[in-house]
Motif scaffolding. Structure first.
Motif, PDB file in Angstrom:
ATOM      1  N   THR A 193     -34.933  78.472  38.682  1.00  0.00           N
ATOM      2  CA  THR A 193     -35.704  79.185  39.694  1.00  0.00           C
ATOM      3  C   THR A 193     -34.907  79.440  40.969  1.00  0.00           C
ATOM      4  O   THR A 193     -35.037  80.491  41.585  1.00  0.00           O
ATOM      5  CB  THR A 193     -36.993  78.403  40.025  1.00  0.00           C
ATOM      6  N   TYR A 194     -34.075  78.474  41.367  1.00  0.00           N
ATOM      7  CA  TYR A 194     -33.406  78.572  42.663  1.00  0.00           C
ATOM      8  C   TYR A 194     -31.879  78.617  42.580  1.00  0.00           C
ATOM      9  O   TYR A 194     -31.219  78.937  43.573  1.00  0.00           O
ATOM     10  CB  TYR A 194     -33.821  77.397  43.556  1.00  0.00           C
ATOM     11  N   GLY A 195     -31.317  78.305  41.439  1.00  0.00           N
ATOM     12  CA  GLY A 195     -29.871  78.197  41.306  1.00  0.00           C
ATOM     13  C   GLY A 195     -29.094  79.431  41.708  1.00  0.00           C
ATOM     14  O   GLY A 195     -28.062  79.339  42.364  1.00  0.00           O
ATOM     15  N   LYS A 196     -29.582  80.604  41.346  1.00  0.00           N
ATOM     16  CA  LYS A 196     -28.847  81.841  41.622  1.00  0.00           C
ATOM     17  C   LYS A 196     -29.087  82.383  43.027  1.00  0.00           C
ATOM     18  O   LYS A 196     -28.310  83.186  43.524  1.00  0.00           O
ATOM     19  CB  LYS A 196     -29.206  82.898  40.582  1.00  0.00           C
ATOM     20  N   THR A 197     -30.162  81.952  43.688  1.00  0.00           N
ATOM     21  CA  THR A 197     -30.511  82.512  44.991  1.00  0.00           C
ATOM     22  C   THR A 197     -30.234  81.576  46.171  1.00  0.00           C
ATOM     23  O   THR A 197     -30.385  81.986  47.315  1.00  0.00           O
ATOM     24  CB  THR A 197     -32.003  82.917  45.019  1.00  0.00           C
TER      25      THR A 197
END
Length: 143
Positions: free
Chosen positions: A101-105
């Protein structure tokens, strides 16, 4: 020293720029959880042996072990380490949720099932970090 004093001593004991980043994270956490319980762990076990980095904890949740015993522990933790800062979001059952959910952003951060590590606060998206923290708090809130 009380918990707040121990936290302040821990934060101010960090070299810059880590001290500034830790202070900013602490203020963010106090904003997110203004009435949440504060914890401080010096990283030592009952024998006085160092087993982890010191950490600041926020909130409270109940951990239930397989044998039925329970323990109260914090929901969110922050800790300085040799390469930067770790934010621990504890108790999320889905071990893939945070990285997916948050790794790429998040920016320049490493995201595992419960830990977000980064070198400097200005290298990550603070709004995304706050969103992940708020998700962890809501998900692990004791009813």
């Amino acid at each position: 020293m009380n918990t707040e004093e121990r936290i302040e001593a821990y934060i101010t004991g960090q070299a810059e720029p880590k001290c500034n980043d830790m202070q900013a994270l602490h203020h963010l956490m106090l904003h997110i959880m203004p009435v949440g319980r504060l914890w401080f762990s010096d990283g030592k076990n009952s024998d006085g042996k160092t087993i982890s980095n010191p950490s600041i904890g926020y909130g409270a949740r109940t951990i239930t072990y397989e044998d039925g015993k329970t323990k109260e522990f914090y929901q969110i933790g922050i800790s300085a380490n040799s390469t930067g800062i770790s934010v621990y979001i504890l108790g999320i059952d889905d071990k893939h949720y945070l990285p997916q959910t948050y790794g790429k952003t998040l920016g320049k951060a490493s995201v595992s099932s419960y830990c977000i590590k980064f070198k400097r606060l200005n290298q990550i998206d603070i709004n995304t970090l706050e969103e992940a923290i708020r998700y962890g708090i809501e998900t692990t809130r004791d009813e």
